[in-house]
Design an enzyme around this catalytic site. Structure first.
Site, PDB file in Angstrom:
ATOM      1  CB  SER B  47      91.381   1.928  54.314  1.00  0.00           C
ATOM      2  OG  SER B  47      90.002   1.369  54.214  1.00  0.00           O
ATOM      3  CG  HIS B  48      89.512  -1.809  52.232  1.00  0.00           C
ATOM      4  ND1 HIS B  48      89.658  -1.265  53.418  1.00  0.00           N
ATOM      5  CD2 HIS B  48      89.888  -3.091  52.356  1.00  0.00           C
ATOM      6  CE1 HIS B  48      90.150  -2.163  54.133  1.00  0.00           C
ATOM      7  NE2 HIS B  48      89.990  -3.306  53.374  1.00  0.00           N
ATOM      8  CG  PHE B 121      92.244  -6.503  46.765  1.00  0.00           C
ATOM      9  CD1 PHE B 121      92.123  -5.350  46.703  1.00  0.00           C
ATOM     10  CD2 PHE B 121      92.243  -7.680  45.746  1.00  0.00           C
ATOM     11  CE1 PHE B 121      91.045  -4.903  45.727  1.00  0.00           C
ATOM     12  CE2 PHE B 121      91.192  -7.047  44.634  1.00  0.00           C
ATOM     13  CZ  PHE B 121      90.657  -5.792  44.585  1.00  0.00           C
ATOM     14  CG  LEU B 124      85.061  -9.115  54.067  1.00  0.00           C
ATOM     15  CD1 LEU B 124      84.847  -9.949  55.304  1.00  0.00           C
ATOM     16  CD2 LEU B 124      85.509  -9.878  52.710  1.00  0.00           C
ATOM     17  CG  PHE B 179      84.704  -5.085  63.323  1.00  0.00           C
ATOM     18  CD1 PHE B 179      85.311  -5.861  63.703  1.00  0.00           C
ATOM     19  CD2 PHE B 179      83.182  -5.075  63.579  1.00  0.00           C
ATOM     20  CE1 PHE B 179      84.608  -7.091  64.765  1.00  0.00           C
ATOM     21  CE2 PHE B 179      82.645  -6.014  64.380  1.00  0.00           C
ATOM     22  CZ  PHE B 179      83.308  -6.855  64.887  1.00  0.00           C
ATOM     23  CB  ALA B 180      90.270  -5.550  61.078  1.00  0.00           C
ATOM     24  CD  GLU B 188      93.725   2.602  61.909  1.00  0.00           C
ATOM     25  OE1 GLU B 188      93.779   3.324  62.910  1.00  0.00           O
ATOM     26  OE2 GLU B 188      92.962   1.685  61.733  1.00  0.00           O
ATOM     27  NE  ARG B 304      79.011   8.565  63.607  1.00  0.00           N
ATOM     28  CZ  ARG B 304      79.782   9.173  62.937  1.00  0.00           C
ATOM     29  NH1 ARG B 304      79.513  10.463  62.094  1.00  0.00           N
ATOM     30  NH2 ARG B 304      81.235   9.357  62.741  1.00  0.00           N
ATOM     31  CG  LEU B 305      72.271   2.730  63.086  1.00  0.00           C
ATOM     32  CD1 LEU B 305      71.309   2.653  62.136  1.00  0.00           C
ATOM     33  CD2 LEU B 305      72.301   1.660  64.186  1.00  0.00           C
ATOM     34  N   PRO B 306      76.852   1.879  62.497  1.00  0.00           N
ATOM     35  CG  PRO B 306      77.366  -0.546  62.513  1.00  0.00           C
ATOM     36  CD  PRO B 306      76.393   0.706  63.127  1.00  0.00           C
TER      37      PRO B 306
END
Lengths: 340, 340
Positions: B47-48, B121, B124, B179-180, B188, B304-306
């Protein structure tokens, strides 16, 4: 609330001081706690008002908290003020370090307070509002006991880990929020249990890690975070910043330390403060206007800013000079007063 | 992904630099953007990654961004480094101020970077991971365009307002999330629209402020935040800290500035950094162990860890020396390369 009892602010103070003193808190801690409970009751913040006297008394009964602890501020020339609560409740430590945090924030633009070795039972919004009252923005975080499962997990690893924030507004109540990163407060699950009602979905797990809507099974199991994996990530961040970063316990360690004695969590706390004047290059008025436009855009569409109900209660209770609490709570407090 | 195309890291760089240069970015900005897109593609952060070249090219077509902007760091002796991106993309400004932020954090314990007047854009997590790679904890926040309604609202007031955090781990990938604060990413919703599928409940409102599961109605209306009123409060905090605090635009103002040209959002960014050594009084090893125990308790229960998926992709793609992207994306990039 069905049946209520009216209490003046003096009556809140007197009742609190009596119970706290009989419980074993020395005069300085008793006064700091009584002041905080009064602040909460003025805002009709029932969950963190006089109700917390039970936890204060229970924490003293565990024999772990020092009711006469004298916090010590470590000398520092950087942007971090560290204050050791010396095993007492957190409030005196915060009060002692607050002017230093304000001064450091004005000097450095951003600064932090780390409170160590404190028992913690209190709402965070009074603390961040102490900073917004001084014209600073502020954020506060604490762990608690490990009652909350991470997203995708089966058992408690995380605390209810509240996050509070306050932003100063010229001539208005600040923009403030203070929320647990657990889906609900632990006390709410107890209220469902007493009422014999099932919990909403997505709130809790039983002791085997399966989703449950049974409040009793939930109390034996774990709560979930709000906002699924995002809320869970945020809760882990709070563990790290208010725990290992500042050389203090995680919620897992706090629960172990408690050893089943049902006292208040024992750990650290971190408070961050930001000076809008330094960050904006002195353009505070222009940026206040920018923030106010955002708040207006939110409220004009019928949405509420957080804490609006609390500020309305503050205005009403301050004007009339008394607050109302549930008669059942008052009865229980009278019993606590006699037995403490 | 169904059909994929393999690209080496050199091929990612070459493709990115060609498109960016033809679009009008000068060599410094083109290289900084190409490096970032490569970093994202190594982690399979589709996505980025290269996908963002469309937004970069479109932002240049708006005529608002300066492809040769030279960021300027304001001199300061406090704990805040302010860098003016001068109307360029944000990355060069971050790169220029990063060593100063690291130095200020080591000096003051806590420090902040405020980036002003940048088009934004990018993900982070590469930025907060630059800081955790230096042994510091870090948090980053940006507004975006006002596409997100506050809890209880009917229209967009807030940006998708991401929050990122990274915590350094000895000899291991850091603990990182990014996260947003919107319930889903805007992209999405577009994917649901293309697939002709309805949205899940609780994601979006139509232009009249009513809940909708129709992706097209959602694109004309507003998204909702994750986590109901808590996510909404967090999003407002991000607006304030990354906007009015640092003398820069809110998401409402960014969308107005864009004026329907569909460019990248234009505003500021704030990054906070924390030195574990200073905060812990030098007890870094003991507190690393404490954090590792928490991580182990989380993963041992199957959670799970992020970012674990991202780190696994990084290891695989680095070892094999290439990444995979969807063939449809590759086709579109080839077309962009010809037309740019």
């Amino acid at each position: 609330m069905s049946e209520t009892v009216k209490l003046t602010l003096d009556e809140i103070q007197e009742l609190s001081l009596t119970i706290l003193t009989k419980s074993g808190f020395g005069p300085d801690h008793a006064q700091a706690i009584a002041d905080l409970l009064t602040t909460c009751q003025i805002d009709d913040c029932q969950s963190h008002g006089l109700f917390r006297l039970f936890m204060c008394a229970q924490t003293m009964r565990t024999g772990k908290v020092d009711g006469n602890a004298k916090p010590i501020v470590a000398p520092s020339d950087d942007a971090v003020v560290r204050v050791d609560a010396q095993g007492g409740m957190s409030l005196l430590a915060f009060d002692l370090a607050l002017p230093i945090l304000i001064e450091k924030t004005r000097t450095h633009g951003i600064a932090a307070m780390a409170i160590n070795r404190c028992f913690h039972f209190s709402a965070l919004w009074p603390e961040v509002e102490s900073l917004s009252a001084a014209g600073l923005a502020a954020m506060a975080m604490v762990p608690s006991h490990a009652w909350v499962a991470p997203a995708g997990g089966t058992r408690g690893s995380l605390g209810t880990n509240p996050l509070a924030f306050s932003w100063p507004r010229q001539g208005k109540d600040p923009f403030t929020f203070d929320f647990a990163t657990s889906a609900v407060a632990r006390g709410e699950i107890e209220l469902y249990r007493r009422a014999g009602k099932p919990l909403p979905d997505g709130i809790a797990l039983d002791k085997d890690g399966n989703p449950t809507t049974d409040p009793t099974a939930a109390m034996d199991g774990a709560m979930l975070t709000f906002g699924s994996y995002k809320g869970s990530a945020l809760s882990i961040m709070i563990e790290l910043l208010a725990g290992p970063l500042i050389d203090d316990l995680t919620s897992l360690e706090s629960l172990e330390f408690d050893g089943g004695t049902a006292g208040a969590p024992y750990h650290g706390e971190i408070i961050l403060a930001f000076d809008p004047s330094r960050f904006s290059g002195g353009r505070v008025a222009e940026n206040d206007a920018r923030a106010e436009r955002l708040f207006a855009d939110i409220t004009e569409q019928g949405a509420r800013l957080p804490s609006q109900r609390r500020f309305a209660a503050r205005a009403q209770n301050t004007a009339r000079g008394y607050v109302e609490i549930a008669k059942t709570l008052h009865d229980d407090l009278m019993a606590l007063k006699d037995q403490a």
